[in-house]
Structures are given as C-alpha cells and as structure tokens.
Write a protein that holds these residues in place. Structure first.
Motif: not given
Length: 622
Positions: A211-218, A233-242
């Motif tokens: 959870k902390l990793f995904m928040k920092a990476l985003y 495009k990567d931001v959109r995919e990462l946003q869905e995961i986050y």
C-alpha cells in the motif's frame, strides 16, 4: 587472452572447464547497463572462443555450460548468465501456451545471481508493447513470470518494493542518461508492477508495504508526467491499481460488508470466482464431531459463528437446535463452551479447538449411528442417488475450490508452509477435501450392515469414480479409488467376491491409472490427453515440486539458484493451464439439489482403529 570493451569491463576466457568454457567479467564499478554487457558478451565472447578453439573448431553447437557469462563485483560473483543456442529450445516454456520456444542465437538466461542483479537483468530484458508476441517477448514474459511466482523464496515483498522504487527513480550514468532511455526504464518498472499486481494480488491487497509502495510510486509517476507525456497510459493503469488498494482498505473495515457463511457449491449459483481478494475467498472445511470418532464436514467462511454451525448440524441430524451446544476441546484437554455469537475460527483460519456437538442436558457427544434401523435408512439413501449426479456434485465442489487456488500457494506451501499458512488456505482446503472423500468412501462401505447392500454400494462408488474421470476431476477420482483400496475395505473378501465381473474389470482399469510405477506414468499420460479445464491430483503435483526443492539447492555460494526456481515456476504453472477454458469445455454442470445437500455435509469416521473394527465386525477374520 584479454579484451578491453571500453566500459572498464574486461572479458577473459578461463581454461577449458570439464564441460566447456566460462566467460568472466571483472569490474571496477557497478554494472549500469546489463543489456549492453549482453551485446558485448555476444560478440566478444564468441570472438574469444573462436580464437581459443582455433580453425579446427567444429560447427556443432557447444553445450550450454560452455557458453556462460559470470559477472563479478568486488571479487564476488553476483550474476551468472547462460547463452542458449538457436539449435536448442530455451530453458523456459511459454507462459501462455506452455509450449517450447526456440531461443535466438546469443540470448542469455539467468542461471544464478543475487536478488538485486536478477531483478536488474529482468528489467533490462523486459520487452514493451511493440515487442510483445515475438520470441524475445515471450521469453521475457516467462522470465518475468518465473520471478514473480518465486520471489518470496529469496526476498521479502518489502525488499522488492524498495528495489522497484530505486530502479524507477535512479539516474543512470551519473545523470548522463538521455530522456528516451529514462522513459523506457520507467515504463519497464511500471510494466513489471502491473504484471505483479495482476498475478499476485491475492497476497498483496492486505500488505501494508505494498500500500505504501503504490502510494509512493503513484506520486512519482504523476511528477514525471510533465517531462514524459508518454507515461499517460501507464498512469491510468496505475491509478486503477492504486484506487483498488484504497477501496480494499476501506471495505476491510466496513460495517456494511456482509458475507454469506454457507454456500451451495454449485458454481452457477454461488461458486467462488478466481483471483478475488483473499479475505473474500478465505473459506474452510469445518469438522464438527458428532461422536468421538466421526464428524460432519461442512463448508463455511472463516467468520462463521457457533450458532450457525449448530443450526446446520441440527438440520442434518434432525435434532432440535435448542437441545445442542458447541464445545471446543482445546489443548491439553480443556473444554470451551462456545456462546452463540462466538467465532469458531481464529484470524489464521485455524479452529479454536476440536469442535464437538453435545446435548445440552447431558453434556455428552452425540452418537447417532448406533441404531441399526438408522444405518439401513442411511444406506438406502445413498443407493437411491444417481451416480452421475453424485460425481457432478463432487466435481462442482472441488472445482469451486480449485479455481480459486493461486500458483503461488504451492510455492509458499513448499518453502514456508508453517510460517505462511494464511497464504495456503485454499490449497490446504482442497487437500483436506481429497482426504475426506477417501474417508467418506470407507465410512459409507463399512457402515453398511448387509452384504447385498454393501455390494451395491461398492458398485456405485466404482461408477462414481469412472464418472469423475470422465468429468476431468482426477483429484476426486484418486480419492475414491484409494478409499476402495484401503486395507479396511479391500479385506472384505466376501463382499468383493459378489462384485460382477464387468465391475471388477472396470475397477481394474481405473486402478491402472493410479499405478505409481514409472513415476505415475499412467496417470500423467491420461491427464495430459484431457482438455482443460481439469482438476489434477494435487498431492502428486506437490510431490513433484518437493522433489525439485529437495533435489536442488536454493542458494549456490550465496547466489539464488534461479534454474531451480524456473523449474518450480514451470511446474506450478500447471495450475493456471488447468484452470483455463480456451475452448469452452466447462467442467461444472447443474447438479441435483438433493444430491448437493448430501455431498455438502459428508459424515466421516476419521479413526482408523474404528474403521478396522467395523470391517472385522462385518467380516470377522477366519
């Protein structure tokens, strides 16, 4: 013979080893572009080998051991790569199809290395969208899949998160990396993260480090979006995961989140869905003892409370619920009276003790199968059920569990089953079910009091086993055959003599498939011919993985033996292949509600001494 490659790395060929030559790199600083080293190795090492061999060298391809590249840092080996010739299939199998892929000349695969260098090589070796589908892309996908399935063996999730953040943010070549290279590096990290979350999300959605990793990476990706618009495009995919991780954090404690505690295991009605959150799929086989040596096996969610169990047992036993109480026998022999709203299972999905149903007035365990008339009724009920319907209900039950098993559960089970039991709940559930079906077959036969009814019952189980095989459920098929082959049942000579010849022949043919000779060749050949989806015999699959694990060291000179991990990943991928339904060959069917009600609550005697006593009571020793 030495050759300076211009990056302060030098290649040298050692004297001929017993099986070939080893190409070693000696460095003076950390490796920065491993893909460039691979290109240099492909050209330079081949040149040196030609020189060392002389004009008399044959044109036949060398063995794999003869074409290895070893990277050293500060006098220690950190990565060993192996070139796979174009004449030979690659070490890895295609992730999607399971078929062999021809390796391109000069392609290197990981033999061993430190976790950090394996990850670095993996990122450099990754192919992005334009290369997907090519031979190199498929091999890269396989390496990625191997790594993601087995990384818990050699590094923690927290360490992997930190390493990925480091690779995303690192400035290569001390700030001299151009924008194209920086963008490609970031996209590769994001591609790996996307694949990781898609593959292993069952084990990651409750991990605080993730959870902390995904928040920092985003946050980092959003900051890079202005400089690298191609990351949109990567931001959109990462946003869905986050956002999915954030929703899970909220839903986990939501008071409105309700769970249905008992399921009819028809996949069409209430079947489990694959790859959903672990908290939602955490279900157990609940054993409630109704006598000192027999229990009812019931499927329940881990959050089940005492009152709900009592209601299910009362309905099954046709006893008023108000007369019953649920008692947990705790180690070393204590008795805990469970109140109606007490939870039966702990957070680790382990029961608070051995569960017994007692009569409230007497405080004694029920013993409902002592009356002969009840035994007669029990046998008559089983004989009245259609064998195909019974096989369908058993297969639906097993498939609902099997379709929720993740390949990584087998890795956790093999390497750290005691430390990570919460990661193997579904796998252990199906293993327990296999054992229960075997005991159920024994229980039904040995509780049948008359010879003619017992003969009919054995004939019925032979047909059910054949139907399970036809329905591609080899897990239940094995359990039934093993139940009939146990000593307590097989010793009933008077009963078996009455079995008609065609049933004996069918049973003999089915037994052949379970023959363990030649490493279970008969079973493997038969199972290989079956179309997916299908349910394998899980104990044998675990035996194969254990054989690889115990026969190969996990570490060589402090380097991760990645060849071993590839073999394990290749074996556990069988789960994925069996779960796929490319051709629409669905394994589940509509089952009879009467049969399903019977199969969902099996009465089982789990005491071998009691089973043998019943056997000798039916046919005393001469």
């Amino acid at each position: 013979m030495m050759w300076d490659c211009g990056l302060r790395y030098m290649f040298s060929v050692s004297p001929a080893l017993q099986q070939g030559n080893m190409c070693i790199l000696h460095d003076k600083e950390d490796l920065s572009r491993l893909e460039m080293v691979q290109r240099l190795a492909k050209d330079g090492c081949r040149f040196l080998q030609n020189q060392s061999k002389g004009p008399e060298r044959t044109s036949e391809p060398q063995s794999d051991e003869a074409v290895r590249m070893c990277l050293r840092e500060r006098g220690h080996d950190v990565l060993v790569l192996q070139r796979v010739s174009s004449e030979r299939p690659a070490l890895s199998a295609s992730v999607r199809g399971g078929g062999r892929q021809e390796a391109r000349n000069g392609r290197y695969v990981v033999v061993s290395g430190t976790p950090e260098k394996i990850l670095e090589h993996l990122l450099n070796d990754l192919t992005l969208d334009e290369d997907q589908g090519t031979t190199q892309g498929k091999e890269s996908d396989t390496l990625l899949d191997d790594f993601l399935l087995t990384y818990p063996v050699f590094m923690s999730t927290s360490d992997l998160c930190q390493a990925l953040l480091g690779h995303y943010c690192t400035k290569r070549y001390r700030g001299k990396e151009d924008r194209k290279e920086a963008l490609e590096r970031k996209q590769k990290v994001l591609h790996l993260v996307s694949q990781w979350m898609a593959l292993c999300k069952d084990f990651l959605k409750e991990d605080e480090h993730v959870k902390l990793f995904m928040k920092a990476l985003y946050r980092y990706v959003l900051e890079d979006l202005y400089e690298h618009p191609a990351l949109e495009k990567d931001v959109r995919e990462l946003q869905e995961i986050y956002q999915l991780h954030r929703r899970n954090a909220v839903d986990e404690y939501s008071p409105h989140r309700k769970s249905k505690l008992f399921h009819q295991l028809s996949l069409k009605e209430n079947g489990l869905q694959p790859r959903v959150t672990q908290r939602e799929t955490k279900e157990v086989l609940c054993h409630v003892y109704i006598s000192m040596d027999s229990y009812l096996s019931m499927r329940a969610h881990a959050g089940v409370v005492a009152q709900e169990l009592l209601q299910a047992v009362a309905e099954r036993m046709d006893v008023p619920q108000g007369e019953l109480v649920l008692v947990a026998i705790t180690y070393p022999g204590g008795r805990l009276l469970l109140q109606p709203q007490d939870r039966v299972f702990s957070d680790s999905s382990r029961p608070v003790g051995r569960l017994h149903v007692c009569r409230k007035d007497l405080g004694e365990v029920l013993n409902p199968f002592t009356d002969n008339s009840e035994l007669q009724q029990r046998t008559a009920h089983m004989l009245s059920l259609n064998t195909w319907d019974v096989a369908v209900a058993l297969t639906n039950f097993d498939w609902a569990i099997f379709d929720s098993i993740h390949e990584q559960e087998l890795v956790y089970f093999t390497f750290s089953r005691h430390a990570n039991s919460s990661h193997t709940v579904t796998l252990e559930l199906l293993l327990k079910r296999c054992n229960e079906v075997q005991l159920w077959v024994m229980t039904e036969v040995l509780l049948c009091p008359t010879l003619c009814k017992r003969v009919q019952l054995i004939k019925k189980f032979i047909k059910i086993a054949a139907h399970c095989k036809a329905q591609r459920n080899l897990n239940c098929f094995f359990a039934i055959i093993m139940g009939l082959n146990t000593a307590a049942v097989s010793r009933l000579t008077q009963t078996w003599e009455k079995i008609p010849g065609k049933f004996k022949k069918l049973f003999s043919e089915l037994e052949t498939i379970t023959d363990p000779s030649l490493n279970h060749k008969a079973y493997r050949d038969s199972f290989k011919k079956m179309k997916a989806p299908k349910i394998p015999f899980l104990p044998l699959l675990l035996k194969d993985i254990t054989f690889i694990h115990e026969g190969n060291k996990t570490f060589h000179d402090n380097l991760v033996n990645f060849e071993k991990l590839h073999m394990i990943a290749d074996t556990v991928r069988l789960i994925r292949q069996c779960q796929k339904d490319h051709m629409g060959n669905g394994i589940t069917q509509k089952s009879s509600s009467e049969v399903r009600a019977y199969i969902d609550y099996l009465h089982i005697i789990d005491n071998q001494q009691t089973l043998f006593e019943l056997s000798h009571r039916l046919e005393p020793r001469a």
